[in-house]
Design a protein around this motif. Structure first.
Motif, PDB file in Angstrom:
ATOM      1  N   LEU A  91      53.680  -1.872 -67.695  1.00 55.57           N
ATOM      2  CA  LEU A  91      53.190  -1.242 -66.469  1.00 55.57           C
ATOM      3  C   LEU A  91      51.661  -1.212 -66.438  1.00 55.57           C
ATOM      4  CD1 LEU A  91      55.657   1.774 -66.027  1.00 55.57           C
ATOM      5  CD2 LEU A  91      55.629  -0.393 -64.760  1.00 55.57           C
ATOM      6  N   ILE A  94      50.444  -4.746 -65.530  1.00 51.38           N
ATOM      7  CA  ILE A  94      50.576  -5.020 -64.096  1.00 51.38           C
ATOM      8  C   ILE A  94      49.450  -4.327 -63.334  1.00 51.38           C
ATOM      9  CG2 ILE A  94      52.019  -4.658 -62.048  1.00 51.38           C
ATOM     10  CD1 ILE A  94      54.463  -4.811 -63.927  1.00 51.38           C
ATOM     11  N   THR A  95      49.179  -3.092 -63.699  1.00 50.60           N
ATOM     12  CA  THR A  95      48.123  -2.331 -63.028  1.00 50.60           C
ATOM     13  C   THR A  95      46.755  -2.965 -63.246  1.00 50.60           C
ATOM     14  OG1 THR A  95      49.400  -0.284 -63.275  1.00 50.60           O
ATOM     15  CG2 THR A  95      47.032  -0.062 -62.849  1.00 50.60           C
ATOM     16  N   THR A  98      46.356  -6.062 -61.202  1.00 55.80           N
ATOM     17  CA  THR A  98      46.193  -5.725 -59.783  1.00 55.80           C
ATOM     18  C   THR A  98      44.766  -5.264 -59.497  1.00 55.80           C
ATOM     19  OG1 THR A  98      48.529  -5.103 -59.607  1.00 55.80           O
ATOM     20  CG2 THR A  98      47.050  -4.273 -57.900  1.00 55.80           C
ATOM     21  N   SER A 122      47.847 -15.341 -66.038  1.00 54.53           N
ATOM     22  CA  SER A 122      48.697 -15.538 -67.202  1.00 54.53           C
ATOM     23  C   SER A 122      48.346 -16.846 -67.908  1.00 54.53           C
ATOM     24  CB  SER A 122      50.172 -15.531 -66.784  1.00 54.53           C
ATOM     25  OG  SER A 122      50.400 -16.468 -65.747  1.00 54.53           O
ATOM     26  N   GLY A 197      52.951  -8.892 -67.703  1.00 51.49           N
ATOM     27  CA  GLY A 197      52.472  -7.991 -66.663  1.00 51.49           C
ATOM     28  C   GLY A 197      51.646  -8.697 -65.600  1.00 51.49           C
ATOM     29  N   PRO A 198      50.612  -9.464 -65.976  1.00 52.71           N
ATOM     30  CA  PRO A 198      49.852 -10.207 -64.974  1.00 52.71           C
ATOM     31  C   PRO A 198      50.683 -11.253 -64.239  1.00 52.71           C
ATOM     32  CG  PRO A 198      48.543  -9.928 -66.946  1.00 52.71           C
ATOM     33  CD  PRO A 198      49.933  -9.455 -67.282  1.00 52.71           C
ATOM     34  N   ARG A 199      51.674 -11.844 -64.890  1.00 56.82           N
ATOM     35  CA  ARG A 199      52.514 -12.827 -64.207  1.00 56.82           C
ATOM     36  C   ARG A 199      53.331 -12.139 -63.107  1.00 56.82           C
ATOM     37  NH1 ARG A 199      53.583 -17.979 -66.164  1.00 56.82           N
ATOM     38  NH2 ARG A 199      52.944 -17.329 -68.261  1.00 56.82           N
ATOM     39  N   ILE A 200      53.817 -10.941 -63.398  1.00 54.87           N
ATOM     40  CA  ILE A 200      54.521 -10.166 -62.373  1.00 54.87           C
ATOM     41  C   ILE A 200      53.573  -9.835 -61.228  1.00 54.87           C
ATOM     42  CG2 ILE A 200      55.645  -7.954 -61.878  1.00 54.87           C
ATOM     43  CD1 ILE A 200      56.754  -8.051 -64.756  1.00 54.87           C
ATOM     44  N   ALA A 201      52.349  -9.426 -61.575  1.00 52.45           N
ATOM     45  CA  ALA A 201      51.360  -9.115 -60.540  1.00 52.45           C
ATOM     46  C   ALA A 201      51.077 -10.334 -59.674  1.00 52.45           C
ATOM     47  CB  ALA A 201      50.070  -8.601 -61.181  1.00 52.45           C
ATOM     48  N   SER A 213      54.707 -18.836 -59.983  1.00 53.19           N
ATOM     49  CA  SER A 213      54.238 -18.086 -61.154  1.00 53.19           C
ATOM     50  C   SER A 213      54.666 -18.708 -62.475  1.00 53.19           C
ATOM     51  CB  SER A 213      54.737 -16.638 -61.077  1.00 53.19           C
ATOM     52  OG  SER A 213      54.275 -16.003 -59.899  1.00 53.19           O
TER      53      SER A 213
END
Length: 242
Positions: A91, A94-95, A98, A122, A197-201, A213
């Motif tokens: 988390l 990801i933050t 972002t 990523s 996390g960055p890949r999800i972002a 992605s």
């Protein structure tokens, strides 16, 4: 801070600064464009320095599922706490990614190269080859985790296997060494949260023309580091019995 908050904030800072150096050296019209690999490696090492210093007292500053697993395998961290640390780390990542996007939003909008955009979030291989890419992430993380285990050895007798704030600079120097020596093959994730996390972002943020992605590659910078961390812990335990 609670341990969860420490891992969340620490990982968010790590990724904000780390992905920030990626964006600064890659995206169009930044002052740092084309600064090169040395700037990237140094930027990530300084990101680790700041993040570890901030989170050390609260959580032990794992900031990396591979480190958490290494400590758990070595019997220096409770397995019951591992899922909570993993969640906070992902988390936070990801933050942080972002926030980096918010910093460089106009530059992302001006960047036509989909690969360049994804590369600021990523990792990816310089030469595609699943076995070689997996081994690259495993070995780089193995070297990193062995070094971290020895750097933090005085604290490993504590139940939580904590990194102290004074360990921030040595750990950062290890990251710099890994980046300069072993990072050119896959971009040296050496941290599942740092890549996932960055890949999800990247997947969810409204970036114009961003492309895919690359989820087909995403398992390598997750499982390679986890296995590398576990192997490092195994070696450390064997050597301590000598």
């Amino acid at each position: 801070m609670t341990p969860f908050l420490g891992e969340f904030i620490g990982t968010a800072i790590l990724i904000l600064l780390g992905c920030g150096v990626n964006a600064n050296t890659t995206l169009k019209a930044t002052y740092g464009q084309n600064s090169g690999w040395i700037v990237t490696a140094f930027g990530w090492s300084m990101a680790v320095f700041v993040a570890v210093f901030v989170a050390a007292d609260a959580s032990g500053a794992h900031l990396n599922p591979a480190v958490t697993v290494a400590l758990a395998v070595a019997g220096k961290f409770a397995w019951a706490k591992v899922p909570m640390y993993f969640l906070a780390q992902v988390l936070g990542a990801i933050t942080g990614a972002t926030l980096c996007w918010l910093q460089y939003r106009p530059h992302y909008a001006a960047e036509p190269d989909q690969g360049a955009i994804l590369g600021t979030f990523s990792t990816g291989p310089a030469i595609k080859g699943t076995p070689s890419n997996f081994i690259s992430e495993l070995l780089a993380t193995f070297a990193f985790a062995v070094a971290v285990l020895y750097l933090t050895a005085p604290n490993l007798g504590t139940p939580d296997g904590k990194l102290g704030s004074l360990d921030a600079l040595p750990v950062a120097l290890v990251v710099l060494a890994i980046g300069l020596s072993l990072g050119g093959t896959t971009g040296y994730a050496i941290n599942p949260a740092r890549d996932l996390g960055p890949r999800i972002a990247h997947a969810i943020l409204p970036i114009p023309g961003k492309g895919g992605s690359n989820w087909g590659y995403s398992w390598i910078p997750v499982f390679g580091p986890l296995l590398g961390g576990a192997m490092a812990a195994g070696l450390y335990m064997v050597l301590q019995m000598q």
